[in-house]
Design an enzyme around this catalytic site. Structure first.
Site, short mmCIF file in Angstrom:
data_model
loop_
_atom_site.label_atom_id
_atom_site.label_comp_id
_atom_site.label_asym_id
_atom_site.label_seq_id
_atom_site.Cartn_x
_atom_site.Cartn_y
_atom_site.Cartn_z
N GLU A 149 52.71 69.63 30.87
CA GLU A 149 53.02 68.85 29.67
C GLU A 149 51.78 68.08 29.22
O GLU A 149 51.00 67.59 30.03
CB GLU A 149 54.16 67.88 29.97
CG GLU A 149 54.57 67.02 28.77
CD GLU A 149 55.64 66.01 29.10
OE1 GLU A 149 56.41 65.65 28.18
OE2 GLU A 149 55.73 65.58 30.27
N CYS A 179 59.43 68.63 31.10
CA CYS A 179 59.51 67.37 31.81
C CYS A 179 60.92 66.76 31.85
O CYS A 179 61.77 67.23 32.59
CB CYS A 179 58.48 66.39 31.23
SG CYS A 179 58.04 65.03 32.37
N LYS A 215 60.12 69.79 22.87
CA LYS A 215 60.90 69.05 23.87
C LYS A 215 62.11 68.38 23.23
O LYS A 215 62.00 67.68 22.22
CB LYS A 215 59.99 68.00 24.53
CG LYS A 215 60.63 67.21 25.65
CD LYS A 215 59.58 66.26 26.26
CE LYS A 215 60.11 65.45 27.42
NZ LYS A 215 59.06 64.57 27.99
#
Length: 286
Positions: free
Chosen positions: A43, A156, A115
């Site tokens: 990330e 994440c 994300k």
């Protein structure tokens, strides 16, 4: 069924996308020299930058982004798939996305993933994060059908939302990806457990490239990049938070075997939740 070598690249991205691109290229070449056909980076490969004004000044559109350009060039030169775990990309509406980029062996951008779940948390010792103040969340799950496997995307904090991974597994994903910049505090507590759980409950490989160490902007990330098989076994792990590469063989036949032994994807049943009112016990101590 296919067998291929996959690599997870561990980085310690600073505040300069140009410098990070140099490190990115060096580590991707190292992974490719080990025979990896699919290479994933963490990330925020392009930079970990707390300062809002600095972010606005440095990050740009995908067409102009130095990390995207480097990924495209390396993928074409080395004949591999390069998955930039994420980098900050300026959207057409002027907002930033925490966006994954997947380039194929011809250098073309195959797909992207933004994300979905923003890291808005208050941890112990005064550590607090508000990702939603900087980035616009995504709204769609993504599964890419590569020549050797179906790949599901996450980034994440998405790791803590198992419904995303279940949806991707039901859509055929055999490899689940979790590039991350886990904090040291949360990584020490939950990183290994959550990644193994996602692999086991979906009968899928999990590849998780991580940021590691103390970064220029002051944050500290956990490292310990991992590649896990569908039975929850660790195939490769970075044994520290230092920049490095790990490689493991991915055999998609193991996905079919795990799902045949424990077919929980098929056995799931719909159910309702009954809300039960609190029961007052007579004579109970107040």
């Amino acid at each position: 069924m296919s067998v291929f070598l996959a690599a997870a690249v561990q980085m310690r991205s600073g505040t300069s996308p140009d410098r990070n691109a140099v490190d990115f290229e060096r580590l991707v070449r190292e992974a490719a020299s080990k025979g990896a056909r699919y290479i994933q980076t963490p990330e925020m490969t392009g930079g970990l930058i707390r300062n809002k004004d600095a972010r606005a000044a440095l990050f740009t559109s995908v067409e102009r982004d130095v990390i995207a350009k480097t990924a495209s060039r390396l993928a074409a030169e080395l004949g591999i798939f390069v998955h930039v775990g994420s980098t900050a990309i300026l959207r057409e509406d002027g907002k930033l996305a925490n966006r994954a980029l997947l380039h194929g062996p011809d250098g073309a951008l195959i797909t992207t993933y933004d994300k979905i779940h923003m890291f808005d948390v208050d941890l112990d010792n005064g550590e607090s994060w508000r990702e939603s103040s900087a980035y616009e969340p995504g709204t769609r799950a993504v599964v890419a059908d590569l020549p050797f496997a179906k790949l599901g995307f996450a980034i994440c904090y998405d790791l803590r939302f198992p419904q995303l991974f279940r949806a991707e597994a039901l859509a055929g994903a055999q490899v689940l990806t979790v590039p991350a910049a886990f904090t040291r505090q949360t990584g020490e507590a939950h990183w290994h457990t959550l990644l193994r759980a996602r692999a086991i409950e979906n009968g899928a490989f999990v590849i998780a490239s991580a940021q590691g160490g103390v970064h220029e902007d002051g944050r500290e990330t956990y490292g310990h990049s991992l590649i896990i098989d569908p039975w929850g076994r660790t195939l490769a792990e970075a044994d520290s938070n230092e920049p490095s590469t790990i490689v493991a063989e991915i055999d998609t036949a193991q996905v079919a075997a795990a799902r045949a032994k424990i077919p929980n994807l098929k056995n799931a049943r719909a159910f309702e939740v009954d809300e039960v009112a609190a029961i007052e016990l007579k004579g109970a101590a107040s």
